[in-house]
Each structure stands twice: as structure tokens, then as C-alpha cells.
Enzyme design. Structure first.
Site, short mmCIF file in Angstrom:
data_model
loop_
_atom_site.label_atom_id
_atom_site.label_comp_id
_atom_site.label_asym_id
_atom_site.label_seq_id
_atom_site.Cartn_x
_atom_site.Cartn_y
_atom_site.Cartn_z
CE LYS A 1 -45.80 37.81 -3.83
NZ LYS A 1 -46.30 36.80 -2.88
CE LYS B 1 -52.54 38.67 -1.62
NZ LYS B 1 -52.61 37.32 -1.10
CE LYS C 1 -50.30 30.27 -4.53
NZ LYS C 1 -50.56 31.24 -3.48
N1 AQP Z 1 -42.42 35.35 -5.76
C1 AQP Z 1 -42.11 34.72 -4.64
N2 AQP Z 1 -40.83 34.52 -4.31
C2 AQP Z 1 -40.49 33.87 -3.16
N3 AQP Z 1 -41.41 33.38 -2.29
C3 AQP Z 1 -42.71 33.56 -2.60
N4 AQP Z 1 -43.85 33.19 -1.97
C4 AQP Z 1 -44.91 33.60 -2.69
N5 AQP Z 1 -44.50 34.23 -3.80
C5 AQP Z 1 -43.13 34.22 -3.77
C6 AQP Z 1 -43.88 32.46 -0.71
O1 AQP Z 1 -44.69 31.31 -0.91
C7 AQP Z 1 -45.33 31.00 0.33
C8 AQP Z 1 -46.77 30.75 0.09
O2 AQP Z 1 -47.37 31.91 -0.37
P1 AQP Z 1 -48.93 32.04 -0.29
O3 AQP Z 1 -49.56 31.28 -1.35
O4 AQP Z 1 -49.39 31.68 1.07
O5 AQP Z 1 -49.19 33.59 -0.42
P2 AQP Z 1 -48.62 34.69 -1.33
O6 AQP Z 1 -47.33 35.19 -0.76
O7 AQP Z 1 -49.72 35.71 -1.47
O8 AQP Z 1 -48.32 33.98 -2.71
P3 AQP Z 1 -48.73 34.40 -4.15
O9 AQP Z 1 -48.13 33.44 -5.12
O10 AQP Z 1 -48.43 35.86 -4.38
O11 AQP Z 1 -50.29 34.15 -4.11
P4 AQP Z 1 -51.50 35.09 -4.51
O12 AQP Z 1 -51.25 35.50 -5.92
O13 AQP Z 1 -52.71 34.23 -4.34
O14 AQP Z 1 -51.48 36.25 -3.55
C9 AQP Z 1 -45.08 32.16 1.29
O15 AQP Z 1 -44.06 31.78 2.19
C10 AQP Z 1 -44.59 33.24 0.39
O16 AQP Z 1 -43.71 34.12 1.05
#
Ligand code: AQP
Length: 333
Positions: A196, A114, A199
């Protein structure tokens, strides 16, 4: 009785990765018939570790509350709350920072990833994010934490901090276990299937958002990157695109990867993608319908979040007071 804690950041529109990797598991745990205390929060303090636009963030917080309910979380059973409305989360994060080493935070893969993407500089909060997460979990003495595979390293730090605190002061925290699904723990980008699905991905068609219209979902899946050997088999290393679609299909149909392969192995890629599109739409459409029903019911959403904050504050304040006593800050013994 088991206590389970987890949360999702309101850092944008949720993807099917967030749903299959996390929220679906929360709902399954809620409904598995075992007696438990389930806390699911909207991780707004985590979201601000990278820049957010205030009005958009506020909207995403409310949207996530509605989405949790639309996905099947029942506020009468599960405590739903906003992290920043339980101030003990920030307080506990600070207290835990006093036993966290900078080196162990700098080693976190998510921090390294990040920080590359930050254009306005890297905030201290991005570095200390895993300590806040440890606080989120330890505040409620959670037995287990349902997360996607990307959060495993942070969970390991949480466990280390709990053990460190217990041995430095005295037995205080339970050491929580991660609960990571076998399938669906890491849904990959449709456009770069070695990465991965996120969002915050800048390429819109790389992610299926939970609130995408059915025709958009089908189009995104139809344009998913695959390969040119025309064989449907599960081989994430050599066939990441097809393997990702198989994972999405099996999770949406609630079947194993082997069962999914049996169903689709004789299809061509176009036919297979159409089936995946149908399966995803079948899962997301009822969620979207429920979401539309409640998103404008501010009174209901406020009631749910007020009730959730009240209960979470009760447990969290008790734990923070205990931790302060153990450390020796304040007057209480
Ligand atoms: N691609 C994924 N596959 C499976 N699980 C996922 N999670 C996120 N992306 C995937 C799981 O969703 C939960 C919440 O995630 P988060 O929003 O707290 O943080 P993150 O992992 O950083 O999710 P994003 O979508 O990648 O958000 P951004 O883009 O803002 O960084 C967690 O349990 C995560 O494992």
C-alpha cells in the site's frame, strides 16, 4: 437523515492514496445532493499511537485542516474538527475497551504490520487503536464510514462491538456500514506495487504526496516500477505496477478502468506514464493552489475548527453520557 463519519491521521504529508481512497469520497458524499450529517475529523489521537515529534504533529494537524478544505470539504456543510478537542473520543474508547477482547485486537492485520516497524517498543495504544476508531464512529451513531480497503477489518470490529454492546446492555448504537470505493480503495506504492502507498513510507519516491510539485510528481511516476512485457492491461496479480497506474489514472480522470484501458492501450509505457503524470497534476494543482491560499489564515482555520469542535462535542457528549448510564457508571440513571 444519514450520518457519515470518517477521519485521516495527521501522521505526515498526505498521499494521493489518502486522497483517492478517502478524502475524495468525503467530498463526493458531501456534494451528492442527499440530506446528511457529515463529520470529518483530524485523527490526532490515532497519530500518537506511534512516536510523533510534537511541533511537527501540531503543524500536520493545521496542514490537514487546510488540506480538507482545499480538497473541497466545505466547513459550512461538513463538521470539521480535531479528534483530541472532543474528549468524548478517548472516553468512549475506554468504555468500549471493557467489552473488547485482547485476542481480537492482536489479530488485527494493521497492528501486526505496524508493530514490526516500532523501534522504541510497541505502545498499548497501537493495540487499542481499533477500539478508539470504533468509538470515533459509534459516538455519532454513524450509518456509514467511507474508508480505504485497509480499514475494512477495523470497521468489522466496530460493527461487532456495537452489536455486543447492544445485546449486553440494550439497543444503543447503530451498526455502521463501511463505504469502500470500487476503484482507488487501495493505491499501491510506486516502488513496491504489491504494498500500500503510505504517508510514512521511508522511500520518498514510493508515494505521491498531495503537495508535491508537478515536476516531482511527473518524475516519481516516470520512475514507477512496472514490468518488461510492454502491454497495458489491468492484472493486479501479474502486473501490479501497470495496474496501479491504471487505477490512479482512472480515478483522476473519473472514468472506469475499462475506459482507461481503451484510451491508453496502444501507448508505450513511457507515453502512458506521461499521461498519468498529467492526470495527477491536473487533479492536485487546484488543491495545492487553494491550500496555499488558506494555510496561513490562522484566524479562518481556528474559526472552522472551533465551530466544528463545538458541534461534535455536543453530539459526542450526549452519546457518552448515554453509554455511561447504560453501563451503570456515575450517578445518572
Ligand atoms: N494507499 C491507499 N489507498 C487508498 N486509501 C488509502 N488510505 C490510506 N492509504 C491509502 C485511506 O486513507 C484514510 C486515512 O488513512 P489514515 O491516515 O487514517 O491511516 P492509514 O491507512 O494508516 O494511512 P497511511 O497513509 O498508510 O498512514 P501511515 O503511513 O501513517 O500509517 C483511510 O480511510 C485509509 O483507508
Amino acid at each position: 437523515m444519514k450520518t457519515i463519519v470518517s477521519g485521516v491521521q495527521p501522521s505526515g504529508t498526505l498521499t494521493i492514496g489518502n486522497y483517492l481512497g478517502a478524502i475524495k469520497n468525503f467530498v463526493d458524499l458531501q456534494n451528492n445532493g442527499e440530506e446528511k450529517e457529515l463529520f470529518v475529523f483530524i485523527a490526532d489521537l490515532h497519530a500518537i499511537t506511534v512516536p510523533q515529534e510534537p511541533a511537527k504533529l501540531r503543524n500536520s494537524i493545521k496542514g490537514l485542516a487546510a488540506l480538507y478544505i482545499a480538497c473541497g470539504l466545505d466547513p459550512n456543510v461538513t463538521t470539521l474538527f480535531i479528534q483530541s478537542e472532543v474528549t468524548a473520543h478517548a472516553e468512549m474508547a475506554y468504555l468500549l475497551q471493557t467489552i473488547t477482547y485482547i485476542g481480537e485486537l492482536e489479530r488485527m492485520t494493521q497492528f501486526k504490520d505496524k508493530k514490526q516497524k516500532q523501534v522504541e517498543g510497541v505502545s498499548t495504544a497501537l493495540l487499542t487503536y481499533p477500539v478508539l476508531m470504533a468509538g470515533d464512529i459509534l459516538l455519532y451513531n454513524a450509518d456509514c464510514v467511507p474508508v480505504g480497503a485497509d480499514q475494512k477489518q477495523h470497521l468489522e470490529l466496530t460493527r461487532n462491538l456495537a452489536i455486543r454492546f447492544n445485546s449486553k446492555y440494550s439497543d444503543t448504537f447503530k451498526v455502521p456500514e463501511p463505504l469502500i470505493q470500487k476503484t482507488g480503495a487501495k493505491i499501491m506504492s510506486l516502488q513496491e506495487p504489491t504494498k500500500k502507498m503510505s504517508k510514512s513510507d521511508v522511500i520518498d519516491k514510493a508515494s505521491i504526496f498531495i503537495l508535491d510539485e508537478p515536476n516531482i510528481i511527473r518524475k516519481k511516476i516516470a520512475s514507477a516500477v512496472t514490468d518488461c512485457d510492454g502491454v497495458i492491461k489491468y492484472d493486479p496479480e501479474n502486473k501490479p505496477g501497470i495496474s496501479n497506474l491504471l487505477t490512479i489514472y482512472s480515478c483522476c480522470k473519473n472514468i472506469s478502468i475499462d475506459e482507461a484501458i481503451n484510451e491508453v492501450k496502444d501507448l508505450n509505457y513511457g507515453e502512458f506514464k506521461k499521461l498519468v503524470g498529467d492526470a495527477v497534476v491536473d487533479v492536485l494543482l487546484p488543491i495545492q493552489t487553494k491550500y496555499k491560499e488558506i494555510i496561513n489564515d490562522n484566524k479562518y482555520l481556528d474559526e472552522v475548527l472551533d465551530k466544528g469542535a463545538e458541534k461534535a462535542n455536543y453530539f459526542a457528549n450526549k452519546m457518552v453520557a448515554k453509554v455511561k448510564r447504560k453501563i451503570g457508571v456515575g450517578r445518572k440513571k
